[in-house]
Design an enzyme around this catalytic site. Structure first.
Site, short mmCIF file in Angstrom:
data_model
loop_
_atom_site.label_atom_id
_atom_site.label_comp_id
_atom_site.label_asym_id
_atom_site.label_seq_id
_atom_site.Cartn_x
_atom_site.Cartn_y
_atom_site.Cartn_z
N ASP A 129 0.84 -1.20 0.00
CA ASP A 129 0.00 0.00 0.00
C ASP A 129 0.88 1.24 0.00
OD1 ASP A 129 0.73 -0.65 2.72
OD2 ASP A 129 -0.75 0.82 3.41
N GLU A 140 0.02 -0.76 5.93
CA GLU A 140 1.10 -0.14 6.69
C GLU A 140 0.95 1.38 6.72
OE1 GLU A 140 5.00 1.47 7.87
OE2 GLU A 140 3.87 1.90 6.03
N GLU A 141 0.52 1.94 5.61
CA GLU A 141 0.37 3.40 5.54
C GLU A 141 -0.95 3.87 6.13
OE1 GLU A 141 2.80 5.07 4.87
OE2 GLU A 141 4.02 4.21 3.27
N GLU A 151 11.90 -1.33 4.71
CA GLU A 151 11.64 0.11 4.63
C GLU A 151 12.88 0.85 4.10
OE1 GLU A 151 9.01 1.88 5.03
OE2 GLU A 151 7.60 0.48 6.00
#
EC number: 3.5.1.18
Length: 378
Positions: free
Chosen positions: A72, A137-138, A166
């Protein structure tokens, strides 16, 4: 064995072309699953709420290395900030552009490319490799990694070590390995007084004055000066409101919002008590709500961190720095289960317009990830 390394660029472009703004998947996990199945991975599509996640594993014995990431992305923002369609995966002058190129579809593609080359050279390699890829995650991070980990735990599939891809490098690839993250908590405080006319303050109790004194108590001195692996804890007042449109009325209540980023000297519980103590010291009548999005965590130097350091040294010729700065990531959930660290591309353009990654860096990252796998199983 391949004579030339697998190129991560085509997969990175295919992933970027899926407009997977949280919570939409937009086909991104299907693209990744199609790349993993031919490598011998068993894939599980896991839906929690409106979020699609993917767990893929090859092998059934230990040691078990898990690569964690997310497909995402944040919204691209105004179109005029981009020279190309943010979901085109355009390459110009040797640079890949698009939302997710840096954070972190490029990293996922690089891991799959490095993994492909590792498996080609080690088809009978012992142990297990898995990928935990979320679509949350976002966003709120409630139906993604944390739910998949619960599912994995129920099946006895918690890994021995986990790498989060990341974009943690600061200036050049591999200069930073994140071995922990600060905790993050937010507090919403409503302090009550007695409404009255501003010309007769003796008949009222001004909650603004009392709340200002509380905030001064909390901000006048540093909470701490940091610890061995962490910078100092910070408290920021991020909101202050009384909802008062009249200039001659003392309001009946005042509200403040605080965000605290804290190191391993504290927990959200101990900091919540610190806030209560400051409010009690001013004899305040108040209500307070606290949410912690993640406690601080640290993966102590040991075999896994040593493997990452060796891999970076082999790939770049330089030792990485061990760091715990920045915001939160899904590593905070994984840290509850196994050693976890973060290593990825240079993060200078993440969440920006014209987000990008040099293609050469993407290919170097694939090589670095292959070395990570080799060192982890050495």
């Amino acid at each position: 064995m391949r004579n030339t390394p697998t190129d991560p660029l085509p997969l990175a472009q295919a992933l970027i072309r899926c407009p997977s703004v949280t919570p939409a998947d937009a086909g991104a996990l299907g693209v990744l699953e199609a790349a993993l199945r031919p490598l011998g991975f068993t894939c599980h599509r896991l839906r929690f709420g409106e979020i699609e996640n993917l767990y893929a594993r090859r092998g059934s014995t230990g040691p078990h290395l898990c690569f964690a990431g997310h497909t995402d992305v944040v919204p691209p923002g105004p179109a005029e900030g981009w020279r190309d369609d943010p979901f085109s995966g355009a390459v110009r002058d040797g640079v890949l552009y698009g939302r997710g190129a840096c954070d972190m579809k490029g990293g996922i593609a690089a891991f799959v490319a490095g993994l492909t080359d590792y498996l080609a050279a080690n088809p009978d390699a012992p142990g297990s490799i898995s990928l935990l890829i979320t679509g949350d995650e976002e966003g709120p991070a409630r139906d993604g990694t944390v739910k998949v980990l619960d599912w994995m735990a129920g099946r006895g599939e918690i890994p021995d070590m986990a790498l989060v891809g990341e974009p943690t490098s600061r200036v050049k690839l591999g200069d930073i390995v994140k071995v922990g993250r600060r905790g993050s908590m937010t507090a919403w405080i409503t302090l009550f007084g007695t409404q009255g006319h501003s010309a007769y303050p003796q008949r009222a109790d001004n909650p603004i004055h009392r709340l200002v004194r509380v905030l001064h108590r909390l901000t006048a001195q540093p909470i701490d000066t940091g610890s061995q692996f962490f910078e100092a804890t910070t408290l920021q007042v991020t909101g202050f409101d009384v909802g008062n449109a009249a200039n001659n009325v003392i309001p009946g209540e005042a509200r403040a919002m605080l965000n605290i980023r804290f190191n391993d000297l504290h927990t959200s519980a101990s900091l919540t008590e610190m806030l209560h103590a400051a409010l009690r010291a001013e004899e305040a009548r108040y209500e307070m709500r606290v949410e912690c999005s993640g406690e601080s965590f640290l993966t102590q130097p040991g075999p896994f961190v040593d493997a990452l350091r060796r891999a970076v040294l082999r790939a770049t010729g330089a030792e990485p720095a061990l760091d715990t700065g920045g915001g939160t990531s899904d590593a905070r959930f994984i840290a509850r289960h196994c050693p976890v660290a973060e290593l990825g591309a240079v993060g200078s353009t993440m969440h920006k317009a014209d987000e990008c990654v040099p293609v050469a860096e993407l290919r170097d990252l694939a090589g670095l990830y292959r070395m990570v796998i080799e060192e982890a199983f050495a």
